[in-house]
Design an enzyme around this catalytic site. Structure first.
Site, PDB file in Angstrom:
ATOM      1  N   CYS A 146       0.824  -1.228   0.000  1.00  0.00           N
ATOM      2  CA  CYS A 146       0.000   0.000   0.000  1.00  0.00           C
ATOM      3  C   CYS A 146       0.849   1.266   0.000  1.00  0.00           C
ATOM      4  O   CYS A 146       0.393   2.329  -0.418  1.00  0.00           O
ATOM      5  CB  CYS A 146      -0.914  -0.003   1.217  1.00  0.00           C
ATOM      6  SG  CYS A 146      -1.964  -1.452   1.261  1.00  0.00           S
ATOM      7  N   HIS A 157      -3.852   6.846   1.314  1.00  0.00           N
ATOM      8  CA  HIS A 157      -4.104   5.518   0.757  1.00  0.00           C
ATOM      9  C   HIS A 157      -5.521   5.108   1.148  1.00  0.00           C
ATOM     10  O   HIS A 157      -5.947   5.325   2.284  1.00  0.00           O
ATOM     11  CB  HIS A 157      -3.075   4.535   1.319  1.00  0.00           C
ATOM     12  CG  HIS A 157      -3.463   3.112   1.098  1.00  0.00           C
ATOM     13  ND1 HIS A 157      -3.774   2.631  -0.156  1.00  0.00           N
ATOM     14  CD2 HIS A 157      -3.634   2.077   1.964  1.00  0.00           C
ATOM     15  CE1 HIS A 157      -4.107   1.355  -0.046  1.00  0.00           C
ATOM     16  NE2 HIS A 157      -4.031   1.001   1.226  1.00  0.00           N
ATOM     17  N   ASN A 178      -9.859  -1.190  -1.860  1.00  0.00           N
ATOM     18  CA  ASN A 178      -8.422  -0.972  -1.634  1.00  0.00           C
ATOM     19  C   ASN A 178      -7.648  -1.513  -2.830  1.00  0.00           C
ATOM     20  O   ASN A 178      -7.591  -2.720  -3.049  1.00  0.00           O
ATOM     21  CB  ASN A 178      -8.010  -1.691  -0.344  1.00  0.00           C
ATOM     22  CG  ASN A 178      -6.544  -1.489   0.000  1.00  0.00           C
ATOM     23  OD1 ASN A 178      -5.765  -0.980  -0.795  1.00  0.00           O
ATOM     24  ND2 ASN A 178      -6.158  -1.904   1.206  1.00  0.00           N
TER      25      ASN A 178
HETATM   26  O1  UT7 Z   1      -3.923  -1.238   3.302  1.00  0.00           O
HETATM   27  C1  UT7 Z   1      -3.944  -1.980   4.463  1.00  0.00           C
HETATM   28  C2  UT7 Z   1      -4.906  -3.074   4.205  1.00  0.00           C
HETATM   29  N1  UT7 Z   1      -5.771  -3.468   5.234  1.00  0.00           N
HETATM   30  C3  UT7 Z   1      -6.497  -2.682   6.044  1.00  0.00           C
HETATM   31  O2  UT7 Z   1      -6.397  -1.493   6.068  1.00  0.00           O
HETATM   32  C4  UT7 Z   1      -7.493  -3.377   6.929  1.00  0.00           C
HETATM   33  C5  UT7 Z   1      -7.581  -2.773   8.284  1.00  0.00           C
HETATM   34  N2  UT7 Z   1      -8.599  -3.473   9.065  1.00  0.00           N
HETATM   35  C6  UT7 Z   1      -9.912  -3.311   8.835  1.00  0.00           C
HETATM   36  O3  UT7 Z   1     -10.287  -2.550   7.965  1.00  0.00           O
HETATM   37  C7  UT7 Z   1     -10.885  -4.056   9.711  1.00  0.00           C
HETATM   38  O4  UT7 Z   1     -10.189  -4.781  10.688  1.00  0.00           O
HETATM   39  C8  UT7 Z   1     -11.811  -5.004   8.909  1.00  0.00           C
HETATM   40  C9  UT7 Z   1     -12.781  -4.184   8.070  1.00  0.00           C
HETATM   41  C10 UT7 Z   1     -10.999  -5.916   8.006  1.00  0.00           C
HETATM   42  C11 UT7 Z   1     -12.615  -5.903   9.835  1.00  0.00           C
HETATM   43  O5  UT7 Z   1     -13.324  -5.127  10.758  1.00  0.00           O
HETATM   44  P1  UT7 Z   1     -13.333  -5.527  12.294  1.00  0.00           P
HETATM   45  O6  UT7 Z   1     -14.238  -4.605  12.980  1.00  0.00           O
HETATM   46  O7  UT7 Z   1     -11.912  -5.567  12.772  1.00  0.00           O
HETATM   47  O8  UT7 Z   1     -13.990  -6.950  12.264  1.00  0.00           O
HETATM   48  P2  UT7 Z   1     -13.450  -8.322  12.852  1.00  0.00           P
HETATM   49  O9  UT7 Z   1     -12.341  -8.849  12.026  1.00  0.00           O
HETATM   50  O10 UT7 Z   1     -13.226  -8.190  14.329  1.00  0.00           O
HETATM   51  O11 UT7 Z   1     -14.697  -9.244  12.649  1.00  0.00           O
HETATM   52  C12 UT7 Z   1     -15.942  -8.990  13.315  1.00  0.00           C
HETATM   53  C13 UT7 Z   1     -16.919 -10.054  12.893  1.00  0.00           C
HETATM   54  C14 UT7 Z   1     -16.373 -11.466  13.018  1.00  0.00           C
HETATM   55  O12 UT7 Z   1     -17.426 -12.297  13.410  1.00  0.00           O
HETATM   56  P3  UT7 Z   1     -17.602 -12.731  14.968  1.00  0.00           P
HETATM   57  O13 UT7 Z   1     -16.338 -13.461  15.317  1.00  0.00           O
HETATM   58  O14 UT7 Z   1     -17.766 -11.446  15.716  1.00  0.00           O
HETATM   59  O15 UT7 Z   1     -18.818 -13.588  14.937  1.00  0.00           O
HETATM   60  C15 UT7 Z   1     -15.965 -11.815  11.620  1.00  0.00           C
HETATM   61  O16 UT7 Z   1     -16.000 -13.211  11.385  1.00  0.00           O
HETATM   62  O17 UT7 Z   1     -17.242  -9.885  11.510  1.00  0.00           O
HETATM   63  C16 UT7 Z   1     -17.041 -11.109  10.814  1.00  0.00           C
HETATM   64  N3  UT7 Z   1     -16.646 -10.816   9.443  1.00  0.00           N
HETATM   65  C17 UT7 Z   1     -17.521 -10.571   8.466  1.00  0.00           C
HETATM   66  N4  UT7 Z   1     -18.871 -10.592   8.469  1.00  0.00           N
HETATM   67  C18 UT7 Z   1     -19.484 -10.312   7.303  1.00  0.00           C
HETATM   68  C19 UT7 Z   1     -15.379 -10.671   8.941  1.00  0.00           C
HETATM   69  N5  UT7 Z   1     -15.453 -10.350   7.646  1.00  0.00           N
HETATM   70  C20 UT7 Z   1     -16.779 -10.285   7.325  1.00  0.00           C
HETATM   71  C21 UT7 Z   1     -17.482 -10.007   6.142  1.00  0.00           C
HETATM   72  N6  UT7 Z   1     -18.815 -10.017   6.183  1.00  0.00           N
HETATM   73  N7  UT7 Z   1     -16.855  -9.684   4.984  1.00  0.00           N
END
Ligand code: UT7
Length: 331
Positions: free
Chosen positions: A113, A258, A288
């Site tokens: 990135c 970014h 992204n």
């Molecule tokens: O350029 C750098 C690249 N990456 C980034 O910038 C990513 C930075 N991180 C993020 O943007 C966030 O961490 C995410 C958007 C990826 C995830 O958000 P979060 O609030 O950290 O969610 P999480 O990973 O804690 O997941 C929460 C819940 C989980 O379910 P449970 O365990 O609470 O039942 C996940 O399994 O959301 C679930 N989950 C989804 N649900 C529906 C994870 N991905 C998805 C999805 N759709 N696509």
């Protein structure tokens, strides 16, 4: 010593648009979850016949046409990508060939990135020392073919898109304009927090059915950790960029961060204390696109009239590595 100016920019994204609802037919996800957590509504994915290099070529030709230049005016290519078409050689030489060029150097920058700002820093140094006069800087990515489009990969698959952005850079003797500074950072202690483990020559055999079965060829991410570091280190890098030139946040005309997650962009904006009109975001359309996100956003911002001659533009990025970076540019 001259400074580096942006002569022109351009971009190209594949025609195929994939909505959040489309994704919900492939995996257990929803428009509501994706929109709330990331701000993304659509992304573009390549179709048969398109590659990272073909996207990069079209973005480069777009920038060249706006610069009123033919490809043979270029004397260097800096190609930023973390999704190369092949292990080797790098995409830069394929792009050189696509542009009908020979002899000029083509370097590949592998900083995910942060790639575009790392590439800008390299190009800027070469231009200031006079080594090259007309540098094509490209950020181009094809993520869609590498994503795990099942529920197992949903935390990353919904975030990434394909696309390419390009800039033609050259020297300017106008002391009031050009790249004022670039600041680059890396912290390899976090390398595995967002990575693709294999295929890779750390493994013997370097590719195997077992590796594919385990999904090691997919990008995996500790999303919360990436989020936490990005929202602190991007504003820090902007503060450093401003301090280096004796500037203040109020003097920023436009911050082009970014585009990883709208929530991260909002936190960066708040941390620096910028108004909405000082920040550009288009992640809702493209997701992204890693190294391509800044040049695509920059080109769109320019087309929307968000930047005029003499305005202060600041770029910042954070991503896998971890790597992060900033640049301050007097437009
Ligand atoms: O350029 C750098 C690249 N990456 C980034 O910038 C990513 C930075 N991180 C993020 O943007 C966030 O961490 C995410 C958007 C990826 C995830 O958000 P979060 O609030 O950290 O969610 P999480 O990973 O804690 O997941 C929460 C819940 C989980 O379910 P449970 O365990 O609470 O039942 C996940 O399994 O959301 C679930 N989950 C989804 N649900 C529906 C994870 N991905 C998805 C999805 N759709 N696509």
């Amino acid at each position: 010593m001259p400074r580096t100016e942006f002569i022109a920019t351009g971009f190209h994204v594949p025609e195929r648009i994939v909505t959040n609802d489309d994704l919900s037919h492939m995996m257990d996800t929803s428009d509501e979850w994706i929109s709330q957590r990331s701000g993304i509504k659509t992304r573009h994915w390549v179709s048969d016949g398109e590659t990272g290099v073909s996207l990069a070529r079209d973005a480069a030709l777009h920038a060249l046409s706006l610069a009123g230049m033919q490809p043979d005016a270029l004397d260097c290519i800096v190609y930023c990508t973390c999704t190369p078409d092949h292990f080797e050689p790098g995409n830069g030489v394929f792009l050189q060939r696509e542009l009908g060029l020979t002899d000029i150097p083509a370097i590949d920058v592998r900083n995910q990135c942060s790639g575009f700002i790392y590439g800008l820093s390299v190009a800027d140094a070469w231009i200031r020392t006079g080594q090259y006069q007309r540098v094509l800087l490209v950020g181009a990515e094809v993520h869609s073919r590498g994503l795990d489009k099942t529920t197992r990969g949903r935390d990353t698959a919904v975030l990434f898109g394909d696309g390419a952005g390009a800039a033609i850079l050259g020297p300017t003797d106008d002391p009031r304009r050009g790249v004022l500074s670039t600041h680059l950072y890396a912290d390899g202690r976090h390398a595995e927090k967002l990575w693709v483990d294999g295929p890779g020559l750390a493994h013997d055999p370097y590719v195997s059915e077992e590796m594919l079965r385990q999904g090691k060829h997919r990008a995996v991410m500790e999303g919360k950790e990436v989020f936490k570091y990005a929202s602190v280190l991007m504003p820090q890098s902007v503060a450093t960029a401003l301090e280096a030139s004796g500037l203040t946040p109020g003097e920023i005309k436009l911050l082009v961060p970014h585009q990883a997650n709208l929530r991260i962009i909002e936190m960066v904006q708040r941390a620096i204390g910028l108004r909405d009109d000082q920040v550009y975001a288009n992640i809702h359309k493209y997701g992204n696109t890693t190294a391509a996100s800044i040049p695509i956003a920059l080109h769109e911002a320019l087309c929307a009239g968000r930047l005029s001659r003499g305005d202060l533009l600041v770029l910042t990025a954070f991503g896998s590595g971890f790597t992060w970076a900033s640049a301050a540019i007097r437009w």
